[in-house]
Design a protein around this motif. Structure first.
Motif, PDB file in Angstrom:
ATOM      1  N   UNK A  58       2.763  -4.657   6.196  1.00 22.34           N
ATOM      2  CA  UNK A  58       2.235  -4.086   4.838  1.00 22.34           C
ATOM      3  C   UNK A  58       1.420  -3.055   5.220  1.00 22.34           C
ATOM      4  N   UNK A  59       0.795  -2.633   6.366  1.00 24.94           N
ATOM      5  CA  UNK A  59      -0.411  -1.552   6.442  1.00 24.94           C
ATOM      6  C   UNK A  59       0.733  -0.552   7.016  1.00 24.94           C
ATOM      7  N   UNK A  60       1.707  -0.665   7.403  1.00 23.69           N
ATOM      8  CA  UNK A  60       2.582   0.490   8.003  1.00 23.69           C
ATOM      9  C   UNK A  60       3.394   1.284   6.845  1.00 23.69           C
ATOM     10  N   UNK A  61       3.172   2.608   6.936  1.00 18.95           N
ATOM     11  CA  UNK A  61       3.916   3.494   6.097  1.00 18.95           C
ATOM     12  C   UNK A  61       5.272   3.348   6.251  1.00 18.95           C
ATOM     13  N   UNK A  62       5.831   3.401   7.374  1.00 17.01           N
ATOM     14  CA  UNK A  62       7.220   3.053   7.624  1.00 17.01           C
ATOM     15  C   UNK A  62       7.796   1.917   7.095  1.00 17.01           C
ATOM     16  N   UNK A  63       6.896   1.181   6.595  1.00 13.02           N
ATOM     17  CA  UNK A  63       7.599  -0.342   5.990  1.00 13.02           C
ATOM     18  C   UNK A  63       7.360   0.024   4.587  1.00 13.02           C
ATOM     19  N   UNK A  64       6.842   0.785   3.892  1.00 13.15           N
ATOM     20  CA  UNK A  64       6.620   0.954   2.719  1.00 13.15           C
ATOM     21  C   UNK A  64       7.927   1.172   2.032  1.00 13.15           C
ATOM     22  N   UNK A  65       7.982   1.251   0.533  1.00 13.23           N
ATOM     23  CA  UNK A  65       9.099   1.571  -0.235  1.00 13.23           C
ATOM     24  C   UNK A  65       9.142   2.952  -0.611  1.00 13.23           C
ATOM     25  N   UNK A  66       9.940   3.672  -0.571  1.00 16.75           N
ATOM     26  CA  UNK A  66       9.959   4.982  -0.834  1.00 16.75           C
ATOM     27  C   UNK A  66      10.302   5.271  -2.404  1.00 16.75           C
ATOM     28  N   UNK A  67       9.385   5.891  -2.947  1.00 18.75           N
ATOM     29  CA  UNK A  67       9.481   6.082  -4.478  1.00 18.75           C
ATOM     30  C   UNK A  67      10.505   6.904  -5.055  1.00 18.75           C
TER      31      UNK A  67
END
Length: 331
Positions: free
Chosen positions: A10-19
């Motif tokens: 959850x802390x990794x930007x590569x795992x975030x959802x792309x808006x």
């Protein structure tokens, strides 16, 4: 354990959802491709921002090569495969030995084609794989992990650092755990993927660009180019034979017949052929001159007091040059 991993991801930007891609499942094909292309444009600027760190890594790799040591890549999944791709291209492109750039992937050779579940989760396996190839303190180890938390890579970097190697971490997250395990951290943060967590996309592209830079810049620093010509290429197939002929013609301005004549005298070694043609030396004398210049062709010619002026890209693109080289040389 699973809860901890979820929190880490959850802390990794590569795992975030792309808006920008929330509606991608409803789009027609051309619009989907536009979204992918838009996302890919974010990669080069992210890599550019890391050039100071990439430069430090290249300098360390060059010093390792000069001492006869190796560059070793290690990763899991896509990251491991990208390391293999870069490593296997070095011998034919630069005429170096197959053990100069080595790539390790969690799970071994089978993992190149099929995912080896669990292999990347072992800290111990990373160190064991490095022991098995006889890692020395003079080698440089580059750990590749898009997420930056792969246990296999962390374990390998820890072992390498304990041994005294220069270590490099390549990840696409600023919060990468492997950054703390390495002397040099290269962290091109490219943001969320178009499909959440599909790090073979932007992250994979960023890693490929960085790996290209590491080996290409290092080989140039070792004298593997003459101007921007790839003069240590191995002529191992018809295309590369034609490319070698073209390189000699572009560097010297001679016709195909003369290029072939000299190449035949030196086992199709483009660098040596260029040295012989431009200097007028015989093979033995040219070899000595190159050896005294540590393999740098331009330096060897300058030592002899010679000026060089290879063909410009515009000149080499002229139809008559393509005809002299053979059409097969340009693909």
């Amino acid at each position: 354990m699973n809860q901890k991993l979820i929190q880490e991801l959850a802390l990794l930007t590569s795992e975030a959802r792309n808006p920008d891609t929330q509606d991608i499942d409803l789009l027609p094909t051309e619009d989907i491709l536009g979204k992918i292309n838009d996302a890919d444009r974010e990669v080069p600027p992210a890599v550019y921002r890391e050039i100071p760190h990439i430069s430090r890594a290249v300098d360390a790799i060059v010093e390792a090569f000069k001492s006869g040591a190796r560059l070793i890549y290690m990763g899991a999944g896509t990251s491991g495969r990208l390391g293999i791709l870069d490593a296997v291209e070095c011998p034919p492109t630069y005429g170096v030995g197959e053990d100069m750039v080595v790539a390790l992937i969690a799970g071994g050779s089978e993992a190149v084609y099929r995912a080896q579940e669990g292999a990347e989760d072992s800290f111990e396996l990373g160190g064991e794989d490095l022991k098995n190839i006889g890692l020395t303190p003079q080698d440089v180890v580059v750990g590749i992990a898009a997420s930056g938390r792969t246990p296999y890579v962390i374990g390998g970097l820890r072992y390498a650092r304990q041994l005294g190697c220069v270590t490099v971490a390549l990840s696409c997250n600023r919060a990468a755990a492997i950054a703390a395990e390495a002397d040099i951290a290269i962290l091109p943060e490219v943001g969320p993927e178009i499909l959440t967590g599909s790090t073979r996309m932007k992250a994979g592209t960023a890693q490929k660009l960085v790996l290209n830079m590491l080996t290409t810049a290092s080989m140039i620093r070792l004298g593997k180019s003459f101007y921007n010509l790839m003069v240590d290429v191995k002529a191992t197939n018809e295309k590369l034979v034609s490319r070698t002929r073209r390189i000699v013609m572009e560097a010297t301005g001679v016709e195909l017949q003369e290029a072939d004549r000299v190449l035949s005298q030196c086992e199709h070694n483009a660098k040596l052929a260029i040295m012989m043609i431009l200097s007028g030396l015989d093979r033995r004398e040219a070899e000595i001159a190159l050896r005294n210049a540590n393999g740098f062709l331009r330096r060897a010619l300058q030592t002899l007091g010679m000026k060089t002026s290879p063909a410009t890209p515009a000149e080499s693109a002229k139809p008559e040059v393509r005809e002299r080289c053979g059409e097969e040389a340009v693909y």
